[in-house]
Design a protein around this motif. Sequence first.
Motif, PDB file in Angstrom:
ATOM      1  N   PRO A  37      57.544  -3.293  78.076  1.00  0.00           N
ATOM      2  CA  PRO A  37      58.029  -4.619  78.466  1.00  0.00           C
ATOM      3  C   PRO A  37      56.934  -5.420  79.170  1.00  0.00           C
ATOM      4  O   PRO A  37      56.116  -4.854  79.909  1.00  0.00           O
ATOM      5  N   ASP A  38      56.927  -6.724  78.937  1.00  0.00           N
ATOM      6  CA  ASP A  38      56.010  -7.596  79.668  1.00  0.00           C
ATOM      7  C   ASP A  38      56.309  -7.520  81.166  1.00  0.00           C
ATOM      8  O   ASP A  38      57.451  -7.276  81.577  1.00  0.00           O
ATOM      9  N   SER A  46      49.962  -9.429  78.085  1.00  0.00           N
ATOM     10  CA  SER A  46      51.292  -9.705  77.538  1.00  0.00           C
ATOM     11  C   SER A  46      51.355  -9.256  76.083  1.00  0.00           C
ATOM     12  O   SER A  46      50.335  -9.174  75.390  1.00  0.00           O
ATOM     13  N   ALA A  47      52.574  -8.977  75.633  1.00  0.00           N
ATOM     14  CA  ALA A  47      52.766  -8.622  74.226  1.00  0.00           C
ATOM     15  C   ALA A  47      52.297  -9.765  73.331  1.00  0.00           C
ATOM     16  O   ALA A  47      51.701  -9.532  72.279  1.00  0.00           O
ATOM     17  N   PRO A  65      60.411  -3.638  73.312  1.00  0.00           N
ATOM     18  CA  PRO A  65      60.246  -3.179  74.693  1.00  0.00           C
ATOM     19  C   PRO A  65      61.292  -2.142  75.087  1.00  0.00           C
ATOM     20  O   PRO A  65      62.475  -2.292  74.773  1.00  0.00           O
ATOM     21  N   VAL A  66      60.817  -1.098  75.743  1.00  0.00           N
ATOM     22  CA  VAL A  66      61.676  -0.015  76.215  1.00  0.00           C
ATOM     23  C   VAL A  66      61.444   0.154  77.707  1.00  0.00           C
ATOM     24  O   VAL A  66      60.301   0.362  78.138  1.00  0.00           O
ATOM     25  N   ILE A  67      62.513   0.066  78.491  1.00  0.00           N
ATOM     26  CA  ILE A  67      62.389   0.266  79.932  1.00  0.00           C
ATOM     27  C   ILE A  67      62.139   1.747  80.197  1.00  0.00           C
ATOM     28  O   ILE A  67      62.854   2.606  79.671  1.00  0.00           O
ATOM     29  N   ARG A  95      52.875   2.167  78.411  1.00  0.00           N
ATOM     30  CA  ARG A  95      51.986   2.349  79.561  1.00  0.00           C
ATOM     31  C   ARG A  95      51.076   3.552  79.360  1.00  0.00           C
ATOM     32  O   ARG A  95      49.882   3.500  79.606  1.00  0.00           O
ATOM     33  N   SER A  96      51.666   4.662  78.915  1.00  0.00           N
ATOM     34  CA  SER A  96      50.884   5.898  78.777  1.00  0.00           C
ATOM     35  C   SER A  96      50.952   6.514  77.379  1.00  0.00           C
ATOM     36  O   SER A  96      50.212   7.444  77.094  1.00  0.00           O
ATOM     37  N   GLY A  97      51.863   6.026  76.544  1.00  0.00           N
ATOM     38  CA  GLY A  97      52.096   6.616  75.226  1.00  0.00           C
ATOM     39  C   GLY A  97      53.342   7.485  75.175  1.00  0.00           C
ATOM     40  O   GLY A  97      53.813   7.850  74.104  1.00  0.00           O
TER      41      GLY A  97
END
Length: 112
Positions: A37-38, A46-47, A65-67, A95-97
């Motif tokens: 997510p942005d 940003s995306a 986007p996935v929280i 963020r990390s994969g």
Amino acid sequence: MEYRQITDDYSVSGQITPDEVAAIKAAGFKSVICNRPDDEQPGQPSADSVKAAVEAAGLAFRYIPVISGAMTGDNVADMADALDEMDGPVFAYCRSGTRCTNLYMAIQQNKG
């Protein structure tokens, strides 16, 4: 830029920048999916900025986007659709994969 190959057609990484898109294309990827997510973290690209670079390079882009820690069935379904519709190999990032990997694993479990 480091990434992890999950299958022949699917790899994941942490956050990328628009400047890294040329290397993604050079590595042979045809599509990019953003699962982050942005505004999750101050200063992250940003995306839309990544999408502009991806599309300028002639690659396909999808924003799903996935929280973190709150993956939904809709997220899994949207990701499955994207993987069915997009040319591979696909490069997915968050963020990390980890979210990208977890989405892929959930899709595989649903197919079973």
